[in-house]
Scaffold this motif. Structure first.
Motif, PDB file in Angstrom:
ATOM      1  N   PRO A   1      21.984  61.072  97.964  1.00 36.69           N
ATOM      2  CA  PRO A   1      22.601  59.745  97.767  1.00 36.69           C
ATOM      3  C   PRO A   1      22.994  59.462  96.329  1.00 36.69           C
ATOM      4  CG  PRO A   1      20.754  59.553  99.268  1.00 36.69           C
ATOM      5  CD  PRO A   1      20.711  60.957  98.719  1.00 36.69           C
ATOM      6  N   VAL A   2      22.183  59.901  95.369  1.00 36.89           N
ATOM      7  CA  VAL A   2      22.532  59.704  93.964  1.00 36.89           C
ATOM      8  C   VAL A   2      23.708  60.582  93.590  1.00 36.89           C
ATOM      9  CG1 VAL A   2      21.757  60.112  91.600  1.00 36.89           C
ATOM     10  CG2 VAL A   2      20.264  58.909  93.197  1.00 36.89           C
ATOM     11  N   ILE A   3      23.639  61.848  93.983  1.00 33.54           N
ATOM     12  CA  ILE A   3      24.648  62.817  93.557  1.00 33.54           C
ATOM     13  C   ILE A   3      26.037  62.455  94.075  1.00 33.54           C
ATOM     14  CG2 ILE A   3      25.369  65.228  93.833  1.00 33.54           C
ATOM     15  CD1 ILE A   3      22.279  65.851  93.794  1.00 33.54           C
ATOM     16  N   ILE A   4      26.121  61.979  95.317  1.00 31.04           N
ATOM     17  CA  ILE A   4      27.450  61.691  95.867  1.00 31.04           C
ATOM     18  C   ILE A   4      28.048  60.421  95.262  1.00 31.04           C
ATOM     19  CG2 ILE A   4      26.775  60.231  97.833  1.00 31.04           C
ATOM     20  CD1 ILE A   4      28.822  61.852  99.498  1.00 31.04           C
ATOM     21  N   LEU A   5      27.203  59.562  94.697  1.00 27.66           N
ATOM     22  CA  LEU A   5      27.691  58.318  94.094  1.00 27.66           C
ATOM     23  C   LEU A   5      28.025  58.467  92.612  1.00 27.66           C
ATOM     24  CD1 LEU A   5      25.205  55.753  95.724  1.00 27.66           C
ATOM     25  CD2 LEU A   5      27.615  56.089  96.310  1.00 27.66           C
ATOM     26  N   VAL A   6      27.553  59.534  91.974  1.00 21.28           N
ATOM     27  CA  VAL A   6      27.795  59.740  90.546  1.00 21.28           C
ATOM     28  C   VAL A   6      29.103  60.500  90.365  1.00 21.28           C
ATOM     29  CG1 VAL A   6      26.965  60.840  88.449  1.00 21.28           C
ATOM     30  CG2 VAL A   6      25.349  59.689  89.957  1.00 21.28           C
ATOM     31  N   PRO A   7      30.071  59.922  89.676  1.00 22.72           N
ATOM     32  CA  PRO A   7      31.399  60.551  89.587  1.00 22.72           C
ATOM     33  C   PRO A   7      31.499  61.723  88.611  1.00 22.72           C
ATOM     34  CG  PRO A   7      31.380  58.480  88.392  1.00 22.72           C
ATOM     35  CD  PRO A   7      30.033  58.584  89.063  1.00 22.72           C
ATOM     36  N   ILE A   8      30.379  62.196  88.073  1.00 18.39           N
ATOM     37  CA  ILE A   8      30.421  63.348  87.174  1.00 18.39           C
ATOM     38  C   ILE A   8      29.486  64.444  87.671  1.00 18.39           C
ATOM     39  CG2 ILE A   8      31.168  62.132  85.101  1.00 18.39           C
ATOM     40  CD1 ILE A   8      28.231  61.974  84.245  1.00 18.39           C
ATOM     41  N   SER A   9      29.391  64.589  88.996  1.00 17.76           N
ATOM     42  CA  SER A   9      28.562  65.635  89.584  1.00 17.76           C
ATOM     43  C   SER A   9      29.443  66.721  90.190  1.00 17.76           C
ATOM     44  CB  SER A   9      27.666  65.035  90.677  1.00 17.76           C
ATOM     45  OG  SER A   9      28.443  64.604  91.779  1.00 17.76           O
ATOM     46  N   GLY A  10      28.817  67.843  90.546  1.00 22.05           N
ATOM     47  CA  GLY A  10      29.552  68.905  91.214  1.00 22.05           C
ATOM     48  C   GLY A  10      30.102  68.453  92.554  1.00 22.05           C
ATOM     49  N   TRP A  11      29.365  67.580  93.218  1.00 24.80           N
ATOM     50  CA  TRP A  11      29.848  67.035  94.495  1.00 24.80           C
ATOM     51  C   TRP A  11      31.135  66.248  94.286  1.00 24.80           C
ATOM     52  CZ3 TRP A  11      26.204  65.267  98.888  1.00 24.80           C
ATOM     53  CH2 TRP A  11      25.236  66.257  99.123  1.00 24.80           C
ATOM     54  N   ALA A  12      31.185  65.458  93.232  1.00 24.14           N
ATOM     55  CA  ALA A  12      32.381  64.658  92.952  1.00 24.14           C
ATOM     56  C   ALA A  12      33.594  65.562  92.782  1.00 24.14           C
ATOM     57  CB  ALA A  12      32.167  63.804  91.704  1.00 24.14           C
TER      58      ALA A  12
ATOM     59  N   GLY B   1      30.101  76.918  83.712  1.00 22.98           N
ATOM     60  CA  GLY B   1      31.237  76.042  83.979  1.00 22.98           C
ATOM     61  C   GLY B   1      32.335  76.166  82.938  1.00 22.98           C
ATOM     62  N   ILE B   2      31.959  76.218  81.660  1.00 22.83           N
ATOM     63  CA  ILE B   2      32.948  76.350  80.575  1.00 22.83           C
ATOM     64  C   ILE B   2      33.659  77.693  80.673  1.00 22.83           C
ATOM     65  CG2 ILE B   2      33.215  76.549  78.074  1.00 22.83           C
ATOM     66  CD1 ILE B   2      30.924  74.476  77.824  1.00 22.83           C
ATOM     67  N   ALA B   3      32.890  78.740  80.966  1.00 16.83           N
ATOM     68  CA  ALA B   3      33.499  80.072  81.100  1.00 16.83           C
ATOM     69  C   ALA B   3      34.466  80.120  82.288  1.00 16.83           C
ATOM     70  CB  ALA B   3      32.406  81.125  81.274  1.00 16.83           C
TER      71      ALA B   3
ATOM     72  N   ALA C   1      37.552  69.702  80.138  1.00 18.30           N
ATOM     73  CA  ALA C   1      37.502  68.503  80.969  1.00 18.30           C
ATOM     74  C   ALA C   1      36.249  68.558  81.841  1.00 18.30           C
ATOM     75  CB  ALA C   1      38.743  68.397  81.840  1.00 18.30           C
ATOM     76  N   PRO C   2      35.429  67.473  81.852  1.00 20.00           N
ATOM     77  CA  PRO C   2      34.175  67.501  82.622  1.00 20.00           C
ATOM     78  C   PRO C   2      34.357  67.904  84.078  1.00 20.00           C
ATOM     79  CG  PRO C   2      34.244  65.576  81.205  1.00 20.00           C
ATOM     80  CD  PRO C   2      35.586  66.217  81.119  1.00 20.00           C
ATOM     81  N   MET C   3      35.407  67.387  84.748  1.00 20.79           N
ATOM     82  CA  MET C   3      35.617  67.701  86.155  1.00 20.79           C
ATOM     83  C   MET C   3      35.951  69.169  86.355  1.00 20.79           C
ATOM     84  SD  MET C   3      34.798  65.035  87.703  1.00 20.79           S
ATOM     85  CE  MET C   3      35.233  65.584  89.344  1.00 20.79           C
ATOM     86  N   ASP C   4      36.685  69.767  85.418  1.00 15.09           N
ATOM     87  CA  ASP C   4      37.008  71.198  85.515  1.00 15.09           C
ATOM     88  C   ASP C   4      35.750  72.044  85.350  1.00 15.09           C
ATOM     89  OD1 ASP C   4      39.679  70.610  85.890  1.00 15.09           O
ATOM     90  OD2 ASP C   4      40.204  70.853  83.769  1.00 15.09           O
ATOM     91  N   ILE C   5      34.900  71.639  84.417  1.00 13.01           N
ATOM     92  CA  ILE C   5      33.648  72.371  84.188  1.00 13.01           C
ATOM     93  C   ILE C   5      32.736  72.266  85.405  1.00 13.01           C
ATOM     94  CG2 ILE C   5      31.538  72.442  82.792  1.00 13.01           C
ATOM     95  CD1 ILE C   5      33.247  71.520  80.407  1.00 13.01           C
TER      96      ILE C   5
END
Length: 528
Positions: A158-169, A283-285, A292-296
């Motif tokens: 529930p936390v992960i899907i609501l946080v817009p800077i997670s891998g799920w996002a 993620g950076i590699a 960009a955070p979403m790309d990482i």
């Protein structure tokens, strides 16, 4: 075989058997055999080959070691780490330190809640580490392992899907981008659609609010009452009738005298630091120069980083023991004990994955998705999709599988009927997938939460179910209002109001008597 109502049979048989017999390995085995035979149209040799391919795909995928292998490795290494910390005396030292600061059962129950919120980037990491770290505190305040696993599980996904800077996002936004492009929706990007869907994810929101209410008001309903009563009155934190749960430290191991808090803190900090840094590095590699955070997040592999983190943590724990001249045979005995404590859990996890693979091949998701009739009243569409997503995720034990299957179908229906419903149905599908995942014994996060918290899987499933149903019922009310009004805000308000009424009804009636004693207990061994 063609997808049909019979596609549901293996999943239902597995879950019913598991709950009725409490023999999870046998239940999973029966489900695998039944599903494979149905898929192969009762050709035994073809069924065996099908199961072999499913199992091998969980070991090597596309010529590389599969992610599932790293999860299993991390699970086993968490057991080793727990045993090493126990032998060092760090567990008892940390409990003595914590009990002077976390003085009440209420405060102790908020430890896994806060931990789950802090670890917002991966559900597997949150489930394993949240339970492992928190139980040294909750044990001392006689909080049952069943309650701990509920608090851990309900603050992971529930936390992960609501946080817009997670891998799920990143995954959801990428999926939505493809859907919007395919349907030629202009003026709305995938990440923007995801952000707009957050207020429509009613189950994750109500589940988190209910967790806070349960911890604050000591709301114990259904089978949880029995677990909490036993913990408070007898200091027995899990059901002893079923033996030691996976991950429970062997209390016959020798414990060093003079254990220190840092004997626990440094290995755990190493685990977290290596995992986070490793995930960022990968993620950076993989982002090919983009910062960009979403790309990482989209390019990283948290599971691989977690595997390396557990290795590093075990090495640090072992090195600290060697520095204090702990005999090598004692360290070896602790490591073997840790591995042994997790073998059953690893077997359950592996068989659950095979079960999910077999059930997925039967087309259960496609069949259930095809049940939707586009002639249904518009007002009912969000709640119907919520229920459908819940049942699919419950049956296959996969949130991502449910996302990928149902989001495109939901979008097509909404856009063909009323584009104003696009965001509400996106939120309904995402929320339903989380609810189904929470209630399914086939879900890896459900299994990992029970492992990290040191409780039997079926005890976790049966004690969490009543709470999940309360949050789901409040969410269903919200989706009905959202469908009738075409307003996400009013739907959210209705869901929160319904949940508040439910909490008022449950509060005061459900709390275990004896929990009112909030004085800090003496530090010592807990019973099993």
């Amino acid at each position: 075989m063609e997808p049909s109502i019979l596609s549901l049979l293996p999943a239902l048989v597995t879950i019913i058997l598991a709950i009725a017999t409490r023999r999870i390995l046998i239940s999973l085995g029966v489900g695998i055999v039944l599903g494979a035979l149905m898929y192969a149209e009762w050709d035994v040799l073809a069924a065996l080959e099908f199961v072999r391919e499913a199992a091998s795909g969980l070991i090597v995928a596309d010529g590389e070691i599969a992610e599932e292998v790293y999860i299993l490795g991390a699970v086993v290494l968490i057991g080793v780490l727990s045993s090493l910390i126990y032998v060092s005396g760090g567990l008892l030292a940390f409990a003595s330190w914590a009990v002077r600061r976390v003085r009440t059962r209420t405060q102790a129950q908020f430890v896994p809640v806060v931990t789950g919120i802090v670890i917002f980037f991966d559900d597997a990491f949150s489930s394993l580490v949240g339970g492992t770290v928190s139980r040294s505190i909750t044990d001392q305040h006689r909080v049952s392992r069943a309650k701990l696993s509920y608090l851990v599980d309900s603050t992971a996904a529930p936390v992960i899907i609501l946080v817009p800077i997670s891998g799920w996002a990143a995954f959801i936004a990428a999926t939505m981008t493809g859907i919007l492009d395919e349907n030629e929706v202009d003026g709305l990007h995938g990440y923007e659609a995801y952000l707009q869907s957050i207020p429509a994810m009613l189950y994750p929101i109500t589940a988190l609010l209910l967790v806070v209410a349960v911890a604050w008001f000591s709301i114990d309903i259904g089978p949880m009452r029995r677990h909490e009563q036993r913990a408070i009155e007898q200091n027995v934190l899990f059901d002893p009738a079923h033996g030691l749960p996976p991950g429970e430290t062997d209390r016959n191991l020798p414990v060093r005298e003079g254990g220190r808090v840092r004997d626990l803190v440094w290995p755990i900090l190493t685990l977290i630091a290596v995992t986070v840094v490793g995930a960022l590095w990968i993620g950076i590699a993989g982002a090919e120069g983009s910062l960009a955070p979403m790309d990482i997040l989209a390019a990283t592999d948290v599971i691989l980083a977690l595997f390396y983190g557990t290795i590093a943590a075990c090495l640090v724990a072992a090195a600290m023991l060697l520095v204090r001249r702990t005999p090598g045979r004692v360290i070896g005995k602790a490591a073997v004990s840790g591995v042994r404590s997790m073998l059953f859990a690893a077997a359950v996890l592996f068989l659950a994955w095979i079960t999910a693979e077999v059930i997925g091949e039967l087309g259960i998701g496609e069949y259930l998705a095809g049940v939707i009739d586009e002639a249904l009243p518009l007002a009912l569409l969000p709640v119907i999709l919520f229920v459908l997503a819940s049942f699919i995720a419950f049956s296959i034990g996969s949130t991502f599988g449910t996302f990928g299957l149902l989001l495109p179908i939901a979008a097509e229906i909404a856009l063909s009927l009323d584009s104003a419903l696009l965001i509400p149905v996106f939120g309904a599908v995402l929320a339903g997938a989380i609810f189904g995942d929470h209630t399914s014994p086939l879900s890896d996060t459900t299994i990992l939460s029970s492992i990290g918290s040191g409780v039997h899987l079926i005890d976790h499933v049966t004690t969490q179910l009543p709470y999940a149903l309360v949050a789901a019922a409040a969410s269903a009310v919200g989706y009905l209002v959202s469908g009738l009004t075409e307003s996400t805000g009013l739907g959210l308000l209705a869901a929160v109001t319904a949940l508040a009424l439910a909490v008022l009804l449950l509060k005061g009636r459900s709390a275990v008597r004896g929990a009112e004693s909030e004085s800090a207990p003496q530090v010592g061994e807990v019973k099993g």
